[in-house]
Scaffold this motif. Structure first.
Motif, PDB file in Angstrom:
ATOM      1  N   UNK A 101       0.975  -1.190   0.053  1.00  0.00           N
ATOM      2  CA  UNK A 101      -0.015  -0.083   0.002  1.00  0.00           C
ATOM      3  C   UNK A 101       0.761   1.252   0.039  1.00  0.00           C
ATOM      4  N   UNK A 102       1.736   1.318   0.961  1.00  0.00           N
ATOM      5  CA  UNK A 102       2.589   2.521   1.191  1.00  0.00           C
ATOM      6  C   UNK A 102       3.393   2.852  -0.377  1.00  0.00           C
ATOM      7  N   UNK A 103       3.974   1.810  -0.724  1.00  0.00           N
ATOM      8  CA  UNK A 103       4.988   1.989  -1.776  1.00  0.00           C
ATOM      9  C   UNK A 103       4.242   1.797  -3.116  1.00  0.00           C
ATOM     10  N   UNK A 104       3.010   1.379  -3.180  1.00  0.00           N
ATOM     11  CA  UNK A 104       2.237   1.275  -4.459  1.00  0.00           C
ATOM     12  C   UNK A 104       2.572   0.339  -5.147  1.00  0.00           C
ATOM     13  N   UNK A 105       3.449  -0.803  -4.870  1.00  0.00           N
ATOM     14  CA  UNK A 105       3.758  -1.948  -5.606  1.00  0.00           C
ATOM     15  C   UNK A 105       2.868  -2.877  -5.560  1.00  0.00           C
ATOM     16  N   UNK A 106       2.493  -3.485  -6.586  1.00  0.00           N
ATOM     17  CA  UNK A 106       1.402  -4.616  -6.541  1.00  0.00           C
ATOM     18  C   UNK A 106       1.929  -5.999  -5.748  1.00  0.00           C
ATOM     19  N   UNK A 107       1.256  -6.420  -4.732  1.00  0.00           N
ATOM     20  CA  UNK A 107       1.754  -7.418  -3.923  1.00  0.00           C
ATOM     21  C   UNK A 107       2.254  -8.766  -4.877  1.00  0.00           C
TER      22      UNK A 107
END
Lengths: 391, 157, 625
Positions: free
Chosen positions: C374-380
């Motif tokens: 969420x914080x970094x905006x990377x797709x989990x």
């Protein structure tokens, strides 16, 4: 199945009342009498029985045990079969005397699994002893309790080794223990334990009856008394014989009417192979010791085939614990197979004999220490013949 | 195994432990009883014994596989074990072995299709003066000849 | 009856007499001995091997291991004792009388050489393709004894199938030399009992019940057998190829967390003496290798303290205030996956005593694929999480089906210290030479409390630092916050700490002696559990258990060899590092507090934290189907 020649010590006239005499006397007197007699363990290793008993008798312990090693498994041995069936009373007496002498209250007979059919007979005699007050509480009115039970093996040659036998009794794999400590110090369940061969124990009431002096006069200086021999192979009359220690091999062969003898394997698979030119040697701890297995080979026999049989036996019967025995025996067997196929160089054969010597000194127990004996002796005496036949 | 067989076996092992003791020194006698009665010691039996003696199942397996008389799998009705050690070998063990193989149509180490016979070699039986010798289940046969072997097999049928 | 109460095996076949060194002197005093012509005195009962070590006579060994009972099976250590026909194994022979020993006579040299030749002849030794190349005791023996050809041949083709069934431990019996160290480790040291010698003679083989694959038996994956295997017969299931693939894949965001124990031990793989932590050098190395972010597992260790500590206080409240009869106390720690699997197998009826908190490794995985994403905006889905652990059981843990609470596999790969060292070497990096760098945000630097999780007693000490202060408002009453009763290598430790003048909201704890216990190694865990089963631990509140001897610093993924000295040195490195940190308490970790403010807003043991940070256990039992 009797003793085929005229028995000497195991003559029934010698039994008398050694048992009663022993129990009515002092325990220490039994130990001293046995020590004085010079009796040595009949299983093959020949440890002085009196010394063993003295060590156990002087050990301070709340419990002690007497174990009869009836795991007769050496190829070519069957004399305990006779003692266990025909001399059962004397065997139990010997165990009870030992228990009395060292201060034990319990005894076990470790009977090899192959002899299971004897179980009901032996238990019958044990019951009879109970009824006669020779086992149980207050034996002969003395403050001495003793009980014996029979435990079965389940097919493992190595359990004839005393510490492996104890492991097996305790419910473990029959793997020999590190020594020291010895069983007389730390044996069954950690308590001082005397482990004796059947023949040794049967001798005990006889020695007590006839006296140490009488026993000492039979045999040789370092090998007092007689030896029961199980003789098989290329002889006319195979069976069990009793001979005084010091008997020449060649005289023994005559007794059993062996003809055309090429070699004699003395002491079973773990014993040594005596060629024709050494048949004048004698059976004793000084010269050729034996647990009683004698296998005779005549001139038609292929010594390599015999050796192969021995090495197959050890590869399978090694407990597999220590390196020299587990892998060493396999390498010796591989060597025999290579010779058979004409693929073994003399250089490698020498290497294997050398390996055998390493196994003799570095294996953990008597099995590994003696298993290379047939390889070394057969290759020493018949190596040329074998190589000539297989090239 | 059926559930009823399992519970019967468990009950039997519990009884054995009650009579023979729950210490490790009772392990061999307990296994011997199971082997005698069932002809083999199953994985389940091993674990039940281990549980009651408070040892690890793999230790029971270690013991079972150490001793030649214990087996882990079902055995034929007649387990024929021919002594292969030296004295019997000298007395034509090979001939006896060939007779068995020919008569039963299997090799040593094998079991007949109907699970009636199995052939195995065994180490010295202590019958060296009466070789060749063998055990069929727990019974000893001595002084074997090819002819005698055929007779014995016929008597088993 | 529970299916858990194994009696201690008395492996007498593999044991010699043990004479307590303290009392030996009283029994027999000093004994005069001669070694290679020189005179010495040793206490009665000293083993020849120990005597020789003491006076600097080298004796080669193989089956001997400091941690284990004596076996005397390999026979490599044979020496000549004057007057004895046979050679004696130095490791088993107690000196009880005046003897003369020769350690290098011709007979001895020849025997040892033969024995080594025999071992080699039976060992599928393809050294250059073996994980233990250059760290193999058999290889060293061969070199030391000048083996330059296979005297008795050698195995051309492997004849056993490699057992790859376990996530954690790989068994390759082609390389086994039957020294039985693993058997003694599994049965005696760890009381697990899944390995034993089966069959006999040349057919003898070390294996599992009914020769089943490791994954189907009661292995707890602790990997202690790997640490004690002298060859490559036992090794960890290595995921490094897959990790390299992820690093090489530009779409993947590969993050790594490092636990404190690997950092305290990895230097050993680069030739350093045990006892130097390379935490910050390692951060640099990991970035050089290509990991996108480098995080400190201590962050979630601090988080664990918050969750597990809260859980304990809640349990105490339920028990003391609500008088709830169903609440289970003492609470057991659950961060050691070896211990968790141990209790699942052997004490399945007692799983409710375990804290439901996940281990730090798994908490981190769950946080990374949720909060961090969420914080970094990377797709989990593109995040690959790697955990560097001292542990082989962590590999199993991250593959547990219940460890997917983020919606993805929370932790993708568990990597051991040894495997990471290998990756670093492969990248051509000499770790000790590197400059130091810190950890990445948003998790940053963690507390010393999280750090000391690595040593036995560390979780307890960390928990007490926080719980005591939470309840009383004061720091724990120990000098420099070092709670010494939690430290040291005793198998089972017991102590208590009195709670007085507590804050009003914790008044129900006023005057209570908070009793705690610490055990390490599953054999000691068994002792504790048997006491629990017997009802003897009703007054204990909290118990820390670590599956491996020494705790994580002695884990099954740590550098080989291991010994009590090595483990003590690693533990010291960790405690020293803790002492030098500005931040020593979990509850003061600002990054943890940030997580609670921003993400787990309902606080510890709330609904979301239960979903992500807590787990449940499986009643496995010990029956092998």
């Amino acid at each position: 199945m009797p003793i085929l020649n005229k028995p000497i010590i195991f003559d029934r006239n010698n039994f008398g009342n050694g048992f009663e005499k022993g129990i009515k006397g002092r325990p220490i007197d039994i130990v001293l009498e046995i020590r004085e007699s010079g009796l040595k363990g009949r299983g093959g290793a020949g440890f002085p029985t009196g010394t063993k008993w003295m060590l156990a008798a002087t050990a301070v312990s709340p419990k002690k045990y007497v174990i009869c090693n009836a795991d007769e498994g050496e190829p070519g041995t069957f004399k305990d079969r006779l003692l266990l069936t025909e001399y059962t009373d004397e065997l139990l007496q010997g165990m009870i005397l030992c228990g009395y002498a060292i201060g034990a209250k319990e005894g076990y007979i470790y009977l090899r699994g192959e002899y299971e059919y004897m179980l009901s007979h032996i238990n019958g005699v044990i019951n009879k002893f109970h009824e006669e007050g020779k086992l149980g509480k207050g034996i002969f009115g003395k403050n001495f309790d003793f009980d014996i039970s029979v435990r079965l093996g389940s097919g493992a040659y190595v359990c004839g080794e005393e510490s492996a036998l104890i492991e097996s009794l305790e419910g473990h794999r029959g793997e020999p223990r590190n020594r020291p400590p010895y069983p007389v110090n730390t044996g069954y369940m950690g308590y001082p334990t005397v482990v004796n061969n059947v023949e040794t124990l049967v001798s005990v009431p006889i020695i007590i009856n006839k006296g140490a002096e009488w026993f000492r006069n039979i045999g040789t200086e370092k090998s007092r008394g007689t030896k029961l021999l199980s003789i098989s192979g290329d002889v006319e009359r195979p069976g069990i014989y009793e001979v005084p220690f010091g008997t020449k091999i060649i005289d023994m062969l005559e007794m059993v009417r062996a003809k055309d003898t090429k070699a004699v394997q003395i002491g079973g698979a773990s014993g040594i192979c005596i060629p024709e030119e050494e048949l004048h040697r004698n059976l004793s701890f000084e010269d050729v010791p034996t647990g009683g297995s004698i296998i005779v080979f005549n001139k038609s026999r292929d010594m390599l085939k015999i050796l192969k049989n021995f090495m197959e036996f050890f590869t399978e019967e090694s407990c597999g614990q220590c390196t020299p025995c587990r892998v060493g025996n396999k390498k010796l067997l591989d060597g025999v197979n290579m010779i058979e196929q004409g693929k073994c160089s003399v250089k490698y054969l020498r290497e294997l004999i050398d390996l055998g010597r390493t196994m003799q000194v570095s294996s953990k127990c008597g099995l590994g220490q003696s298993s290379p004996n047939p390889f070394i002796t057969i290759m020493t005496h018949f190596g040329d013949e074998i190589l000539a036949e297989h090239y | 195994m059926l559930a009823s067989e399992v519970s019967a076996l468990n009950e039997e092992i519990q009884e054995l432990v009650q009579t023979l003791g729950n210490g490790r020194q009772a392990l061999m006698p307990i296994l011997q009883h199971i082997q005698r009665k069932h002809g083999y010691i199953s994985a389940h039996a091993q674990q039940e014994v281990a549980r009651l003696l408070k040892i690890h199942p793999v230790e029971v397996d270690g013991v079972v596989t150490f001793y030649a008389f214990f087996r882990k799998g079902r055995r034929a009705k007649y387990n024929i074990r021919l002594c292969q050690t030296i004295s019997c070998d000298l007395m034509n063990k090979d001939g006896i072995a060939k007779t068995f193989e020919r008569e039963l149509g299997i090799k040593f180490g094998e079991v007949t299709k109907d699970e009636k016979y199995s052939l195995e070699f065994i180490s010295c039986l202590g019958m060296c003066d009466q070789g060749p010798a063998m055990l069929i289940n727990n019974e000893v046969y001595t002084n074997l000849t090819p002819r005698k072997v055929v007779d014995i097999l016929n008597s088993l049928k | 009856m529970t299916d858990s109460s194994f009696s201690t095996r008395i492996p007498t076949a593999q044991q010699s007499i043990k004479i307590d060194k303290g009392s030996a002197h009283e029994i027999g005093g000093l004994v005069d001995i001669e070694i290679n012509g020189k005179q010495f005195q040793v206490p009665f009962g000293t083993y020849i091997l120990d005597a020789c070590k003491q006076f600097d006579f080298h004796i080669p060994t193989l089956c001997y291991h400091d941690d284990l009972c004596i076996a005397g099976v390999c026979r490599v250590c044979v020496v000549e004792v004057e007057g004895m026909r046979t050679l004696q194994s130095a490791c088993t022979y107690p000196i009880t009388n005046s003897i003369k020993i020769k350690t290098t006579s011709e007979k001895v040299r020849k025997s040892r050489r033969h024995i080594i030749d025999l071992l080699l002849s039976d060992h599928y030794g393809e050294c250059y393709s073996c994980v233990r190349n250059n760290n193999c005791e058999l290889q060293s023996l061969a070199k030391e004894h000048g083996v330059d050809f296979y005297r008795f041949g050698h195995v051309q083709n492997p004849h056993y199938e490699v057992d790859n069934s376990s996530y954690s431990v790989v068994r390759d019996m082609n390389k086994c030399v039957l020294c039985r160290r693993c058997v003694r480790t599994c049965i005696d040291l760890q009381e697990v009992g899944c390995l034993e010698a089966l069959n006999r003679g040349y057919e003898t083989k070390i294996t599992t019940f009914m020769d089943k694959p490791l994954a189907e038996v009661i292995c707890i994956n602790c990997g202690q057998c790997i640490n004690r295997c002298p060859t490559g017969a036992l090794r960890a299931n290595d995921p490094s190829d897959a990790i390299w693939d992820a690093i090489d894949n530009p779409k993947k965001h590969v993050v790594i967390q490092t636990a404190p124990s690997p950092r305290a031990a990895i230097g050993e793989e680069f030739g350093l003496a045990p006892g130097r932590s390379l935490t910050r050098e390692l951060n640099t190395a990991l970035r050089m290798i290509g990991f996108d972010r480098v995080f400190d597992t201590n962050f979630t260790a601090d988080l664990t303290i918050m969750e597990e500590g809260t859980e304990l206080l809640l349990r105490l409240k339920s028990a003391l205030v609500d008088k709830d009869p169903n609440v289970k106390l003492p609470q057991f720690t659950s961060c050691s996956p070896g211990w968790v699997k141990f209790i699942e197998h052997f004490y399945p009826d007692y799983l409710d005593y375990l804290s439901t908190a996940k281990s730090p490794q798994q908490m981190f995985g769950a946080v990374l694929k949720t909060f961090y994403a969420q914080e970094t905006g990377v797709d989990p889905a593109d995040i690959v999480t790697v955990a560097v652990m001292p542990c082989s059981a962590k590999k199993f843990e991250c593959n547990r089906p219940e460890m997917n609470d983020s919606g993805f596999k929370d932790v993708d790969y568990g990597l051991t210290t040894r495997e990471l060292a290998q990756m670093i070497k492969e990248a051509g990096i000499n770790l000790p030479d590197l400059p130091k760098t810190g950890f990445d945000e948003p998790f940053g630097e963690a507390s010393g409390a999280g750090l000391i999780f690595g040593a036995t007693g560390g979780v307890m000490e960390a928990a007490l630092r926080t719980a005591y202060e939470l309840v009383t408002g004061r720091e724990v009453p120990f000098e420099n916050l070092n709670i010494t009763p939690c430290r040291g290598m005793d198998g089972v430790k017991e102590a208590s700490i009195k709670l007085e003048n507590v804050k009003p909201e914790w008044s129900f704890l006023e005057g209570i002696d908070l009793k705690f216990m610490i055990a390490h190694g599953t054999a000691n865990a068994k002792i504790v559990m048997d006491r629990l089963v017997a009802g003897e631990l009703n007054d204990v509140h909290f118990i820390e258990i670590m599956g491996c001897p020494g705790g994580c610093i002695g884990g099954g993924g740590q550098p080989i060899p291991t010994s009590s000295e090595i483990r003590a040195a690693r533990a010291k490195a960790i405690y020293d590092e803790d002492a030098g940190l500005p931040l020593r308490k979990s509850h003061e970790n600002q990054h943890v507090n940030y997580l609670y403010q921003k993400f787990l807003t309902e606080g510890p043991c709330s609904h979301l934290s239960h979903k992500l940070l807590h787990t449940h256990y499986t009643k496995r039992g010990s029956y092998i189907a």
